[in-house]
Write a protein that holds these residues in place. Structure first.
Motif, PDB file in Angstrom:
ATOM      1  N   VAL A  14      12.314  -6.264 -52.262  1.00  0.00           N
ATOM      2  CA  VAL A  14      12.007  -7.628 -52.716  1.00  0.00           C
ATOM      3  C   VAL A  14      10.649  -7.595 -53.415  1.00  0.00           C
ATOM      4  O   VAL A  14       9.683  -7.023 -52.907  1.00  0.00           O
ATOM      5  CB  VAL A  14      12.038  -8.630 -51.533  1.00  0.00           C
TER       6      VAL A  14
ATOM      7  N   ARG B  47      11.060   8.764 -28.000  1.00  0.00           N
ATOM      8  CA  ARG B  47      10.646   7.510 -27.354  1.00  0.00           C
ATOM      9  C   ARG B  47      11.670   6.408 -27.579  1.00  0.00           C
ATOM     10  O   ARG B  47      11.856   5.531 -26.748  1.00  0.00           O
ATOM     11  CB  ARG B  47       9.303   7.058 -27.917  1.00  0.00           C
TER      12      ARG B  47
ATOM     13  N   GLY C 282      12.623  -0.966 -39.649  1.00  0.00           N
ATOM     14  CA  GLY C 282      11.178  -0.920 -39.897  1.00  0.00           C
ATOM     15  C   GLY C 282      10.538   0.248 -39.156  1.00  0.00           C
ATOM     16  O   GLY C 282      11.118   1.335 -39.062  1.00  0.00           O
TER      17      GLY C 282
ATOM     18  N   ASP D 167       3.188  -7.847 -38.653  1.00  0.00           N
ATOM     19  CA  ASP D 167       2.020  -7.088 -39.126  1.00  0.00           C
ATOM     20  C   ASP D 167       1.531  -7.541 -40.500  1.00  0.00           C
ATOM     21  O   ASP D 167       0.348  -7.365 -40.809  1.00  0.00           O
ATOM     22  CB  ASP D 167       2.362  -5.591 -39.201  1.00  0.00           C
TER      23      ASP D 167
ATOM     24  N   VAL E 229       9.456   0.360 -25.626  1.00  0.00           N
ATOM     25  CA  VAL E 229       8.173   0.601 -26.315  1.00  0.00           C
ATOM     26  C   VAL E 229       7.138  -0.511 -26.164  1.00  0.00           C
ATOM     27  O   VAL E 229       6.020  -0.376 -26.666  1.00  0.00           O
ATOM     28  CB  VAL E 229       8.379   0.895 -27.830  1.00  0.00           C
TER      29      VAL E 229
ATOM     30  N   GLU F 288      16.275  -5.233 -46.825  1.00  0.00           N
ATOM     31  CA  GLU F 288      15.410  -4.125 -46.403  1.00  0.00           C
ATOM     32  C   GLU F 288      15.234  -3.143 -47.560  1.00  0.00           C
ATOM     33  O   GLU F 288      16.208  -2.732 -48.183  1.00  0.00           O
ATOM     34  CB  GLU F 288      16.025  -3.431 -45.173  1.00  0.00           C
TER      35      GLU F 288
ATOM     36  N   SER G 177       9.848  -8.234 -36.418  1.00  0.00           N
ATOM     37  CA  SER G 177       9.634  -9.663 -36.722  1.00  0.00           C
ATOM     38  C   SER G 177      10.851 -10.215 -37.457  1.00  0.00           C
ATOM     39  O   SER G 177      11.381 -11.275 -37.112  1.00  0.00           O
ATOM     40  CB  SER G 177       8.359  -9.873 -37.545  1.00  0.00           C
TER      41      SER G 177
ATOM     42  N   VAL H 281       5.141  -4.364 -31.337  1.00  0.00           N
ATOM     43  CA  VAL H 281       6.523  -4.815 -31.499  1.00  0.00           C
ATOM     44  C   VAL H 281       6.676  -6.230 -30.939  1.00  0.00           C
ATOM     45  O   VAL H 281       7.213  -7.127 -31.589  1.00  0.00           O
ATOM     46  CB  VAL H 281       7.478  -3.837 -30.777  1.00  0.00           C
TER      47      VAL H 281
END
Ligand SMILES: Cc1cc2nc3c(=O)[nH]c(=O)nc-3n(C[C@H](O)[C@H](O)[C@H](O)COP(=O)(O)OP(=O)(O)OC[C@H]3O[C@@H](n4cnc5c(N)ncnc54)[C@H](O)[C@@H]3O)c2cc1C
Length: 483
Positions: free
Chosen positions: A228, A202, A192, A452, A106, A185, A166, A460
């Motif tokens: 979190v 994809r 993510g 981001d 990707v 997570e 990330s 990515v």
């Protein structure tokens, strides 16, 4: 002093390498793949990979490496392919990139490595992404994960918030330095956007799971369903749970809308909701799962936007049976931010692109369901703050496009929870976290951020680059204690 002699397994002269055509990636035929969610690209065989690898010019100053945000050593890994040492090639990539099967699929290579390949000045660039994918997939089939080398433990603990690219990259780099790393997570699935945004055709979910299994085998621990800022705060992670450093990689997943009349109608979705229903709620596996989204079969669908998200949404709608599938984009194709390969694939599959077109209102039937979009044609004016030519509406050009479903994919904004529950964490006016561009340090000692949630929606590989820089600074902080 004499220059070191460079040895190369490649028997071809540079001019002969330039004559070799770029090897085509085998793919599902367009009309077949438009009806299923199986991967579009099928991957290189060993033969195709070696043929393609032979094209590398082995530049003395490889601009492909300089322009990779994580610095993958392209020439070295490609030469290992030429030599037939595919596991060696995978290990070489992994020195800089812990998610090669994902970036090989990707990453927008045309903006990075391949866009700066010297060959591209005269012929097609080296297929670096395709080669990366080949070795990553080969490694997956042949590597024994029980034998991965482990670093000597440092006794330091790092919390990573968010399991996007990330966070995964920071986790992978830190565990290789001997730190104990736990990824928290919020969702029940790891990855993510890779898992809840990018569709199966994809980036198959199995590929993400395998990359995460590899990280588990390296020693990274994962905890899902931990929000979190709600389940536990950053302060509690540091003060009560004893983490020595924290990396925040929470992404920019909050949807944005256009603010036009009719956006509340049934049948109008944000791209986030639309793709989450397809990916995480398994709409793509219909009829094995109940359909958690409206039935598109025989109905017309449009997406508004021109990025990867827009194309993922509309190509998913096509696969779920849409009769007509439109992209409405207010600028021209030259300004579309989507990966070039995705635009090509979407056109082959029969997606209709309406450039220089934007909806100004959504209209409904008498039951509150979307029935059409009132659109206006645009022309391009002077460049705006983004450097792209500003779209200007053409007066009197309105027309109605009958639609059953519209998906808004015009961008996203910061996930806000951590910012509002972490005292002393500075943000900018759009609520993205302030972090130093080189070290990824935030205003809170021991807390780093990247991806981001710092830059706004990007890619990515840029998120991975930030994860790498953060891991380097976290390691320095943990070993020197200096802030
Ligand atoms: C549909 C779509 C397609 C895309 N296609 C491409 C592409 O082809 N190529 C490309 O390069 N880029 C693509 N992108 C962009 C790319 O996916 C993102 O730039 C990248 O994923 C950002 O990584 P990240 O780690 O910053 O955040 P994310 O991937 O957004 O991950 C953040 C994670 O943090 C979790 N989280 C958020 N808040 C909390 C909390 N409070 N506690 C715990 N966890 C939390 C989220 O659930 C999420 O799992 C695409 C984006 C979308 C939406």
């Amino acid at each position: 002093m004499t220059a070191p002699v460079r040895t190369s397994p490649n028997p071809l002269k540079a001019k002969d390498r330039m004559k070799l055509p770029r090897q085509h990636m085998p793919e599902q035929p367009p009309l077949l793949r438009a009806t299923n969610f199986k991967e579009v690209n099928l991957g290189y065989s060993e033969e195709l990979a070696r043929q393609e690898a032979l094209r590398c010019l082995e530049c003395a100053k490889p601009t492909c490496i300089d322009n990779c945000p994580v610095g993958v050593k392209v020439t070295e890994f490609v030469n290992l392919i030429v030599a037939g040492d595919y596991l060696g090639a995978a290990a070489k990539i992994r020195e800089d990139n812990v998610l090669p099967a994902i970036t090989g699929r990707v990453c927008p290579q045309e903006d990075h490595c391949e866009g700066h390949c010297l060959m591209a000045k005269k012929v097609e660039p080296l297929g670096i992404g395709y080669l990366e994918r080949f070795v990553a997939d080969y490694e997956q089939r042949h590597l024994d994960l029980s034998n991965l080398p482990k670093a000597v433990p440092t006794g330091k603990r790092v919390a990573i918030v968010g399991s996007g690219p990330s966070g995964l990259t920071a986790a992978g780099d830190l565990v290789q330095k001997g730190h104990q790393v736990t990824v928290f997570e919020a969702l029940h699935e790891l990855g993510g956007v890779l898992v809840y945004g990018i569709p199966e055709f994809r980036l198959p979910k199995q590929i993400i799971r395998e990359q995460i299994d590899y990280m588990r085998a390296m020693g990274v621990q994962f905890e899902t369903d931990v929000v979190v800022g709600k389940t536990v705060t950053i302060n509690e992670l540091v003060e009560e749970e004893g983490y020595h450093a924290v990396f925040i990689g929470t992404g920019a997943g909050a949807p944005q809308f256009m603010g036009i009349p009719g956006e509340h109608l049934n049948g109008v979705y944000s791209a986030n909701e639309f793709l989450t229903r397809i990916n995480l709620m398994h709409a793509y596996e219909f009829p094995n799962y109940d359909q958690p989204i409206v039935d598109f079969r025989g109905r017309d669908v449009a997406v508004i936007g021109g990025g990867n998200t827009a194309l993922d949404a509309i190509r998913s709608a096509l696969r779920l049976g849409a009769r007509k599938a439109y992209v409405l984009y207010r600028r021209s194709e030259a300004e579309m931010p989507a990966r070039a390969e995705e635009v090509k694939h979407a056109k082959q599959e029969g997606i209709e692109f309406h450039m220089l077109t934007a909806p100004v209102e959504f209209l409904s039937d008498d039951k509150g369901w979307l029935s059409s979009a009132r659109c206006i044609r645009m022309e391009l004016g002077e460049p705006d703050a983004s450097g792209r030519r500003r779209p200007v509406p053409i007066e009197g050009s309105e027309f109605d496009l009958p639609l059953a479903v519209a998906v808004i994919a015009i961008g996203t904004s910061a996930n806000p929870l951590i910012q509002s529950t972490t005292p002393g964490l500075k943000t900018n006016k759009r609520n993205y976290i302030d972090a130093d561009a080189m070290t990824q340090r935030t205003s809170r000692k021991g807390v780093f951020a990247g991806g981001d949630i710092v830059t706004g929606s990007a890619t990515v590989i840029l998120a991975m680059g930030a994860g790498r820089r953060a891991a380097k600074s976290i390691h320095e902080y943990l070993t020197t204690g200096e802030w």
